[in-house]
Design a protein around this motif. Structure first.
Motif, PDB file in Angstrom:
ATOM      1  N   LYS A   1       0.853  -1.230   0.023  1.00 16.08           N
ATOM      2  CA  LYS A   1       0.007  -0.026  -0.065  1.00 16.08           C
ATOM      3  C   LYS A   1       1.023   1.415   0.111  1.00 16.08           C
ATOM      4  O   LYS A   1       1.928   1.270   0.575  1.00 16.08           O
ATOM      5  N   PRO A   2       0.538   2.404  -0.535  1.00 17.74           N
ATOM      6  CA  PRO A   2       1.288   3.409  -0.725  1.00 17.74           C
ATOM      7  C   PRO A   2       1.406   4.174   0.903  1.00 17.74           C
ATOM      8  O   PRO A   2       0.587   3.793   1.551  1.00 17.74           O
ATOM      9  N   PRO A   3       2.555   4.422   1.169  1.00 15.37           N
ATOM     10  CA  PRO A   3       2.864   5.125   2.509  1.00 15.37           C
ATOM     11  C   PRO A   3       2.155   6.329   2.929  1.00 15.37           C
ATOM     12  O   PRO A   3       2.266   6.750   4.146  1.00 15.37           O
ATOM     13  N   THR A   4       1.613   6.863   1.873  1.00 11.78           N
ATOM     14  CA  THR A   4       0.852   7.988   2.340  1.00 11.78           C
ATOM     15  C   THR A   4      -0.511   8.192   1.267  1.00 11.78           C
ATOM     16  O   THR A   4      -0.507   7.511   0.432  1.00 11.78           O
ATOM     17  N   ASN A   5      -1.294   9.106   1.763  1.00 13.52           N
ATOM     18  CA  ASN A   5      -2.572   9.320   1.055  1.00 13.52           C
ATOM     19  C   ASN A   5      -2.144  10.126  -0.300  1.00 13.52           C
ATOM     20  O   ASN A   5      -1.885  11.359  -0.019  1.00 13.52           O
ATOM     21  N   LEU A   6      -2.194   9.493  -1.467  1.00 14.24           N
ATOM     22  CA  LEU A   6      -1.470  10.309  -2.429  1.00 14.24           C
ATOM     23  C   LEU A   6      -2.410  11.444  -3.129  1.00 14.24           C
ATOM     24  O   LEU A   6      -1.904  12.490  -3.641  1.00 14.24           O
ATOM     25  N   ALA A   7      -3.852  11.356  -3.126  1.00 11.67           N
ATOM     26  CA  ALA A   7      -4.716  12.174  -3.440  1.00 11.67           C
ATOM     27  C   ALA A   7      -4.607  13.567  -2.366  1.00 11.67           C
ATOM     28  O   ALA A   7      -4.338  14.675  -2.860  1.00 11.67           O
ATOM     29  N   VAL A   8      -4.333  13.350  -1.227  1.00 14.15           N
ATOM     30  CA  VAL A   8      -4.158  14.357  -0.070  1.00 14.15           C
ATOM     31  C   VAL A   8      -2.725  15.208  -0.492  1.00 14.15           C
ATOM     32  O   VAL A   8      -2.653  16.317  -0.377  1.00 14.15           O
ATOM     33  N   LEU A   9      -1.626  14.169  -0.769  1.00 12.93           N
ATOM     34  CA  LEU A   9      -0.301  14.737  -1.064  1.00 12.93           C
ATOM     35  C   LEU A   9      -0.354  15.752  -2.206  1.00 12.93           C
ATOM     36  O   LEU A   9       0.375  16.548  -2.394  1.00 12.93           O
TER      37      LEU A   9
END
Length: 242
Positions: free
Chosen positions: A77-85
Motif C-alpha cells: 500500500k502507498p505509505p501516504t494518501n496520494l490524493a491528499v499529497l
C-alpha cells in the motif's frame, strides 16, 4: 471563461440570476449573493487546507471505509494518501495562483500593478493567495470579465477537498443529452429563446443537476422538468419525457 450565447438581459456571471438595476448601473458583473458565496468558499478552502495534513497517513481520511486501499502490484500500500499529497503539493495553490495572476494582469491594464509575489512554501502561498483574492473580490465582481473562472475552480477544489475530509468519494457525473433550457439571460418561458446546450452534470453529494454553461441548478423536485424538456436524461437515472 464565459462563452455563452449573448443574453437578452444582464445576468450574473456565476449564476442565472438577472442583475438588478443598481447592480447594472454600478457596472457589476457578478451579483452580490454570488460575491458573498465566493468569499465564503475561499474561506472554506483555507479552513479545509488546515485539515489536510492529518489525512496524509492512509486510513486517517474521513468516512468509515477511509482505510481501504487498492493494493499495488506487489501487494503493498502507498505509505501516504496520494490524493491528499497532490493537493498539498500544489493541487490547491496552483489554480488559485492562476486566478491571482489573471486578476493582476487585468489591474495592470489601467496602470502599474505588481506581479504575484513569491510567498515561500505551500502554507504561506495558500494563505497569501486566498487573502489577496478575498481582498480584491469586490473589485473583480465589478470590473473583471472572468470571475466565473474562479467560481468554477472553487467548485472543483471544494468538491475534492470536502470529499477527502468527509470520506465521501462520490464524484460528479456527466449527463446526456445536453442542457435543454434557454440560454443564459433568456426567459425560461420564451419559446423563441436559443437553447443552452451546455453540459449537465449530477452531483451525488448534493443531489443536484447543474449546467456548467447557464449555471442553473436543479434539486430532485425539479428533475422531471429538466427531463421533460430534454426528452430523456441518462445516468445515474432515467427520466421519461412528459
Amino acid at each position: 471563461m464565459t462563452t455563452d450565447t449573448a443574453p437578452a438581459f444582464p445576468v450574473c456571471q456565476c449564476c442565472p440570476r438577472r442583475l438588478l438595476g443598481p447592480e447594472v448601473q454600478h457596472g457589476r458583473l457578478v451579483c452580490r449573493p454570488c460575491e458573498q458565496r465566493i468569499d465564503a468558499e475561499l474561506g472554506e478552502v483555507a479552513d479545509l487546507w488546515e485539515r489536510l495534513p492529518e489525512l496524509l497517513i492512509p486510513g486517517t481520511a474521513g468516512g468509515d471505509d477511509a482505510g481501504e486501499r487498492t493494493a499495488g502490484p506487489t501487494g503493498s500500500k502507498p505509505p501516504t494518501n496520494l490524493a491528499v499529497l497532490s493537493l498539498l503539493g500544489g493541487g490547491v495553490t496552483e489554480p488559485l495562483l492562476a486566478e491571482e495572476d489573471a486578476w493582476r494582469r487585468e489591474l495592470r491594464k489601467s496602470g502599474h500593478y505588481p506581479l504575484t509575489p513569491h510567498r515561500g512554501g505551500q502554507d504561506n502561498t495558500l494563505r497569501g493567495t486566498v487573502h489577496w483574492l478575498r481582498l480584491n473580490l469586490h473589485w473583480a465582481c465589478g470590473a473583471y470579465p472572468d470571475v466565473d473562472d474562479l467560481d468554477q475552480a472553487l467548485r472543483r477544489l471544494l468538491g475534492e477537498m470536502r470529499g477527502l475530509v468527509s470520506g465521501d468519494r462520490r464524484r460528479r457525473e456527466a449527463l446526456e443529452p445536453r442542457c435543454p433550457m434557454p440560454a443564459r439571460g433568456h426567459a425560461e418561458d420564451d419559446p423563441a429563446a436559443p437553447k443552452c446546450r451546455g453540459q449537465l452534470t449530477y452531483d451525488p453529494r448534493k443531489s443536484v443537476i447543474r449546467c456548467d454553461t447557464c449555471r442553473r441548478a436543479y434539486g430532485p423536485h425539479e428533475w422531471d422538468i429538466v427531463g421533460a424538456r430534454a426528452g430523456l436524461i441518462t445516468l445515474p437515472f432515467t427520466l421519461p419525457a412528459a
